[in-house]
Scaffold this motif. Structure first.
Motif, mmCIF file in Angstrom:
data_model
loop_
_atom_site.group_PDB
_atom_site.id
_atom_site.type_symbol
_atom_site.label_atom_id
_atom_site.label_comp_id
_atom_site.label_asym_id
_atom_site.label_seq_id
_atom_site.Cartn_x
_atom_site.Cartn_y
_atom_site.Cartn_z
ATOM 1 N N SER A 1 32.710 36.574 42.125
ATOM 2 C CA SER A 1 33.805 36.887 43.048
ATOM 3 C C SER A 1 33.520 38.200 43.767
ATOM 4 C CB SER A 1 35.124 36.987 42.287
ATOM 5 O OG SER A 1 35.008 37.977 41.299
ATOM 6 N N GLY A 2 34.102 38.335 44.930
ATOM 7 C CA GLY A 2 33.955 39.561 45.714
ATOM 8 C C GLY A 2 32.498 39.945 45.895
ATOM 9 N N ARG A 3 32.211 41.187 45.596
ATOM 10 C CA ARG A 3 30.822 41.666 45.732
ATOM 11 C C ARG A 3 30.022 41.491 44.452
ATOM 12 N NH1 ARG A 3 31.791 47.234 49.145
ATOM 13 N NH2 ARG A 3 33.023 46.292 50.787
ATOM 14 N N GLU B 1 33.160 33.821 30.644
ATOM 15 C CA GLU B 1 32.592 34.065 31.979
ATOM 16 C C GLU B 1 32.353 32.713 32.646
ATOM 17 O OE1 GLU B 1 28.620 36.146 33.146
ATOM 18 O OE2 GLU B 1 30.021 37.659 32.432
ATOM 19 N N THR B 2 32.723 32.587 33.922
ATOM 20 C CA THR B 2 32.553 31.298 34.591
ATOM 21 C C THR B 2 31.080 31.073 34.923
ATOM 22 O OG1 THR B 2 33.050 32.294 36.735
ATOM 23 C CG2 THR B 2 34.878 31.273 35.574
ATOM 24 N N GLN B 3 30.672 29.829 34.784
ATOM 25 C CA GLN B 3 29.269 29.469 35.032
ATOM 26 C C GLN B 3 29.079 28.875 36.423
ATOM 27 O OE1 GLN B 3 27.057 30.364 32.705
ATOM 28 N NE2 GLN B 3 28.836 31.148 31.595
ATOM 29 N N GLY C 1 40.602 32.740 44.411
ATOM 30 C CA GLY C 1 39.994 31.440 44.134
ATOM 31 C C GLY C 1 39.921 31.183 42.632
ATOM 32 N N THR C 2 39.667 32.231 41.877
ATOM 33 C CA THR C 2 39.619 32.091 40.417
ATOM 34 C C THR C 2 41.012 31.750 39.883
ATOM 35 O OG1 THR C 2 37.883 33.766 40.461
ATOM 36 C CG2 THR C 2 38.777 33.201 38.313
ATOM 37 N N ILE C 3 42.016 32.423 40.418
ATOM 38 C CA ILE C 3 43.393 32.116 40.015
ATOM 39 C C ILE C 3 43.739 30.670 40.376
ATOM 40 C CG2 ILE C 3 45.818 32.579 40.626
ATOM 41 C CD1 ILE C 3 44.914 34.610 38.675
ATOM 42 N N PHE C 4 43.325 30.240 41.549
ATOM 43 C CA PHE C 4 43.597 28.868 41.976
ATOM 44 C C PHE C 4 42.983 27.877 40.969
ATOM 45 C CE2 PHE C 4 42.312 25.059 44.419
ATOM 46 C CZ PHE C 4 43.561 24.626 44.841
ATOM 47 N N GLU C 5 41.771 28.144 40.559
ATOM 48 C CA GLU C 5 41.128 27.249 39.587
ATOM 49 C C GLU C 5 41.858 27.291 38.241
ATOM 50 O OE1 GLU C 5 36.938 27.818 39.217
ATOM 51 O OE2 GLU C 5 36.525 27.209 41.279
ATOM 52 N N ILE C 6 42.273 28.476 37.851
ATOM 53 C CA ILE C 6 43.010 28.615 36.592
ATOM 54 C C ILE C 6 44.299 27.798 36.649
ATOM 55 C CG2 ILE C 6 44.408 30.295 35.297
ATOM 56 C CD1 ILE C 6 42.100 32.299 35.719
ATOM 57 N N GLY D 1 37.971 40.355 43.574
ATOM 58 C CA GLY D 1 37.519 39.405 44.581
ATOM 59 C C GLY D 1 37.491 40.044 45.955
ATOM 60 N N SER D 2 37.540 39.221 46.988
ATOM 61 C CA SER D 2 37.521 39.747 48.357
ATOM 62 C C SER D 2 38.929 40.050 48.838
ATOM 63 C CB SER D 2 36.870 38.736 49.295
ATOM 64 O OG SER D 2 35.657 38.284 48.770
ATOM 65 N N GLY D 3 39.819 39.072 48.747
ATOM 66 C CA GLY D 3 41.171 39.243 49.265
ATOM 67 C C GLY D 3 42.125 39.794 48.216
ATOM 68 N N LEU E 1 29.714 35.788 54.173
ATOM 69 C CA LEU E 1 29.768 37.254 54.308
ATOM 70 C C LEU E 1 30.445 37.910 53.103
ATOM 71 C CD1 LEU E 1 30.834 37.446 58.079
ATOM 72 C CD2 LEU E 1 28.539 37.606 57.117
ATOM 73 N N ARG E 2 30.447 37.191 51.994
ATOM 74 C CA ARG E 2 31.121 37.662 50.779
ATOM 75 C C ARG E 2 30.722 39.083 50.392
ATOM 76 N NH1 ARG E 2 33.859 35.158 47.058
ATOM 77 N NH2 ARG E 2 33.801 33.257 48.261
ATOM 78 N N TRP E 3 29.441 39.444 50.641
ATOM 79 C CA TRP E 3 28.952 40.780 50.270
ATOM 80 C C TRP E 3 29.714 41.899 50.957
ATOM 81 C CZ3 TRP E 3 27.142 43.402 54.567
ATOM 82 C CH2 TRP E 3 26.834 42.614 55.683
HETATM 83 N N1 LIG Z 1 29.290 31.518 38.020
HETATM 84 C C1 LIG Z 1 29.625 31.187 39.270
HETATM 85 N N2 LIG Z 1 28.669 30.984 40.219
HETATM 86 C C2 LIG Z 1 28.995 30.683 41.484
HETATM 87 N N3 LIG Z 1 30.253 30.545 41.917
HETATM 88 C C3 LIG Z 1 31.244 30.725 41.035
HETATM 89 C C4 LIG Z 1 30.982 31.046 39.668
HETATM 90 N N4 LIG Z 1 32.161 31.152 39.037
HETATM 91 C C5 LIG Z 1 33.123 30.893 39.944
HETATM 92 N N5 LIG Z 1 32.575 30.633 41.136
HETATM 93 C C6 LIG Z 1 33.226 30.364 42.423
HETATM 94 O O1 LIG Z 1 33.371 31.602 43.080
HETATM 95 C C7 LIG Z 1 34.279 31.384 44.147
HETATM 96 C C8 LIG Z 1 34.859 32.678 44.619
HETATM 97 O O2 LIG Z 1 35.684 33.243 43.655
HETATM 98 P P1 LIG Z 1 37.005 34.022 44.062
HETATM 99 O O3 LIG Z 1 37.786 33.252 45.037
HETATM 100 O O4 LIG Z 1 37.665 34.412 42.805
HETATM 101 O O5 LIG Z 1 36.425 35.319 44.779
HETATM 102 P P2 LIG Z 1 36.609 35.779 46.289
HETATM 103 O O6 LIG Z 1 36.534 34.598 47.193
HETATM 104 O O7 LIG Z 1 35.642 36.872 46.507
HETATM 105 O O8 LIG Z 1 38.044 36.417 46.280
HETATM 106 P P3 LIG Z 1 39.373 36.010 47.115
HETATM 107 O O9 LIG Z 1 39.614 34.554 46.830
HETATM 108 O O10 LIG Z 1 40.420 36.902 46.529
HETATM 109 O O11 LIG Z 1 39.091 36.307 48.541
HETATM 110 C C9 LIG Z 1 35.279 30.386 43.598
HETATM 111 O O12 LIG Z 1 35.492 29.378 44.554
HETATM 112 C C10 LIG Z 1 34.627 29.849 42.344
HETATM 113 O O13 LIG Z 1 34.613 28.439 42.319
#
Ligand SMILES: Nc1ncnc2c1ncn2[C@@H]1O[C@H](COP(=O)(O)OP(=O)(O)OP(=O)(O)O)[C@@H](O)[C@H]1O
Length: 554
Positions: free
Chosen positions: A153-155, A181-183, A210-215, A239-241, A302-304
């Motif tokens: 997530s995020g950076r 830890e998510t895989q 996105g992690t919360i959404f999956e949870i 995360g990002s947002g 552009l997640r970075w």
């Molecule tokens: N080990 C992993 N490898 C690759 N992707 C993963 C892994 N674990 C979770 N993910 C995916 O990472 C994606 C991004 O996660 P998340 O939405 O929490 O972060 P973000 O997009 O940076 O934050 P935000 O949603 O707040 O903008 C999720 O869609 C999730 O399915």
């Protein structure tokens, strides 16, 4: 006298005058030292005072006293707990308000002070007292959290954030931590599905929305989903947002960890997102179409950049100067209040303690609970950002409407979809005539919009608010839309206003409050995005379930 006395006498030579305060469930003991005082009166919201020496918090109590130090105090609300440093030395953990401005959530900083006890037994007892004083609701041996860390997530700093900034606080408060830890995508759903949620005080995501959404998808699994949703969830922003954290006032990872220790919760509406015949998601934040969908999902690469990617995405979208077509039908929230007054939410009893609202929120109350139960089934799919995959999915399923499928009887876990149920089979529903066929429903006009979003919570991230009037448990979604931005200059000005939360001023932006919605998208080059995750690009039905879950708030 009693057990507490043994502890307090055990603090090396520092305490001379010990008195017992009022009786109560926890630790009603007051004791005074030669140079300061130590007070624990957890059940009255009073203070934990320890003497402060020349080296302030890092000095042992013994040193402080022999230095003739002044005392400083830790309010109970700031006390986090204690840990054994080694043998007879304990560390008291507490927090301080770092910023406090009327339009920002409170940011908290972690502090600690060391205290030397005579015996190891006294030290262990002191730690137990501190933990109980900090969170008197539960014995420290019973505190348990399910922590889900998303390393991507995020950076990509969630692992570090957890280890460095979150774990020490939760351990100081005495929580037993089940850390996973998510895989990969979808793993967080599987972890929660398999977990016995009832044994946890909360499910904590160290990641993004996105992690919360999956949870959340994992909560609605098994016959006992109504019990499972009683476990509050929480986002430690990594995360990002981080919209959920922003809305809950969890301004930093430390602030979030401290909020978890304190355990204040707030009821949160959840909304079902249905695509017949069988797809159903549970969402907490928003559905985007057009510009917002593109700036969110279209900037995945552009997640970075962190949250900066959304700003760039927004500017790019405004410069494209496009309008997106969709037929949107909705049921205004006030109608749902009448329809649902008799019904109850599964968590209504459970969520008894409304927590402080972050000061950025405005309240509204338009609807009430109307959720009941359906037999559960796991049908949650995970989104894909890949347009190719989306097209393939559409080809398999058809972009039309499944013959005979009824959106309201989508065979899935979770509360019943009463408002959608009343619409009957999808193939008999003429969206353009919905107002005549189904009293209470209305069509949104115009069909083409420059901006469209429906939000359940006000904050988009830590910096901006899409729907400033949205609220945790208002029973409705706020549909925010701009029919027509006439040129790029106006678009950039509007964007600037959005960033400042002033886009609702004037008459460019429109607002409708809806307890149920249907969106039929038509335009190319965009997507439907639910809580930041793309869903299949086809007609979608939404219904709000008031106060179905609860979240940890600051
Ligand atoms: N080990 C992993 N490898 C690759 N992707 C993963 C892994 N674990 C979770 N993910 C995916 O990472 C994606 C991004 O996660 P998340 O939405 O929490 O972060 P973000 O997009 O940076 O934050 P935000 O949603 O707040 O903008 C999720 O869609 C999730 O399915």
């Amino acid at each position: 006298m009693n057990g507490q006395m043994a502890l307090l006498n055990g603090v090396k030579g520092s305490l001379t005058d010990i008195t017992e305060a009022s009786s109560g469930s926890v630790i009603p003991v007051t004791c005074k030292g030669r140079a300061g005082e130590l007070t624990i009166t957890a059940n009255t919201g009073a203070l934990f005072n320890i003497p402060e020496g020349k080296q302030a918090a890092r000095t042992s109590l013994l040193d402080c006293c022999s230095n003739g130090a002044v005392s400083f105090e830790i309010k109970q609300e700031d006390l986090i707990g204690g840990t054994i440093v080694s043998g007879t030395t304990i560390q008291i953990w507490y927090c301080k308000h770092a910023t406090q401005s009327p339009d920002r959530p409170i940011r908290r900083l972690l502090k600690s002070a060391k205290l030397v006890c005579v015996t190891e037994g006294a030290a262990q007892h002191a730690v137990r007292l501190l933990r109980e004083a900090a969170a008197p609701r539960k014995k420290d041996t019973q505190r348990r959290l399910l922590i889900i860390v998303n390393p991507c997530s995020g950076r990509g700093k969630a692992r570090h954030t957890f280890t460095k900034h979150v774990r020490p606080i939760l351990e100081a408060a005495g929580f037993h931590l089940d850390v996973r830890e998510t895989q990969g995508p979808g793993h967080a759903t599987d972890i929660v599905k398999e977990a016995e949620l009832q044994i946890f005080d909360a499910v904590v995501a160290v990641g993004g929305d996105g992690t919360i959404f999956e949870i959340l998808q994992g909560y609605f699994h098994g016959e006992d989903w109504a019990q499972r949703v009683r476990a509050p969830f929480c986002l430690v922003p990594s995360g990002s947002g981080n919209a959920l954290a922003a809305n809950c006032g969890l301004w930093t990872p430390e602030t979030a960890a401290i909020a978890i220790c304190k355990g204040r919760t707030r009821a949160l509406d959840i909304f079902s997102v249905v695509q017949p015949p069988s797809r159903r998601y549970f969402a907490f934040l928003s559905i985007y179409y057009g510009m917002m969908a593109n700036l969110d999902h279209g900037t995945d690469h552009l997640r970075w950049m962190g949250s900066m990617r959304f700003t760039l995405g927004a500017i790019h979208e405004v410069l494209r100067h496009r309008r997106y077509a969709a037929t949107v039908a909705y049921m205004p929230a006030a109608k749902s209040t009448q329809d649902s007054a008799k019904m109850e939410s599964p968590t209504q009893e459970h969520v008894k303690h409304p927590s402080p609202v972050p000061s950025t929120q405005h309240s509204s109350s338009n609807a009430e609970a109307h959720s009941t139960q359906l037999p559960p089934e796991d049908n949650v799919l995970h989104s894909s950002s890949n347009a190719e995959a989306r097209r393939t999915q559409q080809a398999t399923e058809g972009n039309g409407h499944s013959s005979g499928a009824t959106p309201g009887s989508c065979s899935s876990a979770g509360p019943s979809l009463q408002l959608l149920q009343a619409l009957g089979p999808e193939d008999q529903l003429q969206l353009s005539h919905i107002a005549e066929m189904h009293p209470g429903w209305q069509l949104l006009s115009p069909r083409d919009t420059s901006f469209f979003a429906a939000v359940n919570l006000p904050m988009l991230d830590f910096h901006s608010s899409t729907g400033p009037q949205a609220d945790f448990n208002s029973g409705c979604l706020d549909i925010i839309y701009v029919p027509n931005i006439t040129n790029r200059k106006q678009g950039l000005e509007w964007l600037d206003q959005l960033g400042k939360g002033r886009h609702m001023d004037g008459n460019l932006t429109h607002l409708k409050k809806a307890c149920a919605m249907i969106i039929e998208p038509y335009s190319e080059g965009t997507s439907l995005v639910v809580d930041g995750e793309a869903i299949p690009y086809k007609r979608v039905y939404l219904e709000v379930h008031p106060s179905l879950c609860s979240v940890i708030v600051a």
